[in-house]
Enzyme design. Structure first.
Site, mmCIF file in Angstrom:
data_model
loop_
_atom_site.group_PDB
_atom_site.id
_atom_site.type_symbol
_atom_site.label_atom_id
_atom_site.label_comp_id
_atom_site.label_asym_id
_atom_site.label_seq_id
_atom_site.Cartn_x
_atom_site.Cartn_y
_atom_site.Cartn_z
ATOM 1 N N ARG A 5 0.828 -1.197 0.000
ATOM 2 C CA ARG A 5 0.000 0.000 0.000
ATOM 3 C C ARG A 5 0.871 1.259 0.000
ATOM 4 O O ARG A 5 0.517 2.263 -0.620
ATOM 5 C CB ARG A 5 -0.940 -0.002 1.208
ATOM 6 C CG ARG A 5 -1.947 1.150 1.176
ATOM 7 C CD ARG A 5 -3.049 0.984 2.201
ATOM 8 N NE ARG A 5 -2.556 0.987 3.563
ATOM 9 C CZ ARG A 5 -3.347 1.007 4.638
ATOM 10 N NH1 ARG A 5 -4.671 1.012 4.493
ATOM 11 N NH2 ARG A 5 -2.840 1.008 5.849
ATOM 12 N N LYS B 202 -2.229 7.206 1.331
ATOM 13 C CA LYS B 202 -1.893 7.715 2.668
ATOM 14 C C LYS B 202 -0.842 8.818 2.511
ATOM 15 O O LYS B 202 0.347 8.627 2.796
ATOM 16 C CB LYS B 202 -1.411 6.589 3.570
ATOM 17 C CG LYS B 202 -2.519 5.601 3.925
ATOM 18 C CD LYS B 202 -2.038 4.516 4.878
ATOM 19 C CE LYS B 202 -1.846 4.991 6.293
ATOM 20 N NZ LYS B 202 -3.096 5.342 6.984
#
Length: 231
Positions: A97, A199
């Site tokens: 991620r 993020k």
């Protein structure tokens, strides 16, 4: 570019170990272990100079690109004490991620296998910092940021990858129990074509106005709705 291995990691141990905070005094993200991992990247060299060094400030220039344009991403995971051993939960998925976030804002991707090996080596050095009480953990924060000293909007030609560790208790002050959630109707975090899935530092900065409002109304957290249909 040469593929790095765990044997390439230079280690400099602290000569002034810090006193550990008792488990029952731990908050979230305010206490840090003795060491951190740092690695540099440049257009010419790729990733280089992986090192574990004493935790401390990283000198920055006022013209540091990330301070002006926010090219920064991070991840969050936890290590737990299990019968004296450090245990991680699917850390390889966090690094996948992290690379997905990096790709979205034009940061170089990491060798996920090496990043995980570096994390495990760092934890092995600071393993005594893993709290043992129920509800506690060693919070792991890997992050990348543009470290080029240059103004002008462009993808960074120099980048740093850092991992820091923080023995922590519950994220919520109320602990692990039902928390009041405020449904945010005014602000949004993600829209079609944006980077709400990543993020990034900017993604979280954009959430703080709504989070502040929720807390002022007596809620612990915000529930964000779809940016187009508000559902």
């Amino acid at each position: 570019m040469t593929k790095l291995t765990v044997n390439d990691i230079r280690v400099e141990l602290t000569t002034t170990p810090k006193e550990k905070t008792p488990d029952d005094k731990l908050g979230f993200g305010s206490v840090f272990t003795d060491h951190m991992f740092i690695m540099d990247w440049s257009v010419d060299k790729g990733w280089y100079d992986p090192r574990i060094v004493p935790y401390g400030p990283i000198p920055v220039s006022p013209a540091l690109n990330v301070l002006h344009y926010g090219q920064s991403v991070f991840e969050g995971m936890k290590a737990y004490n299990a019968n004296g051993e450090a245990v991680l939960f699917r850390p390889e998925q966090n690094f996948k991620r992290l690379n997905k976030s990096s790709d979205r804002i034009a940061l170089p991707e990491l060798d996920e296998e090496f990043a995980l090996a570096a994390l495990k080596k760092l934890i092995s050095i600071d393993k005594d910092w893993i709290p043992k009480s129920e509800g506690t953990s060693l919070y792991v924060r890997p992050f990348l940021y543009g470290s080029e000293e240059a103004l002008g909007v462009h993808p960074n030609n120099e980048v740093k990858f850092v991992i820091i560790l923080s023995p922590s208790g519950s994220y919520f002050k109320a602990g692990l129990q039902p928390n009041k959630i405020y449904v945010e109707h005014e602000y949004v975090r993600a829209v079609r074509g944006g980077f709400g899935f990543a993020k990034t530092a900017g993604n979280y900065a954009g959430s703080l106005k709504g989070q502040k409002k929720a807390q002022e109304l007596g809620y612990s957290q915000s529930l964000w709705l779809d940016g187009v249909e508000q559902k």
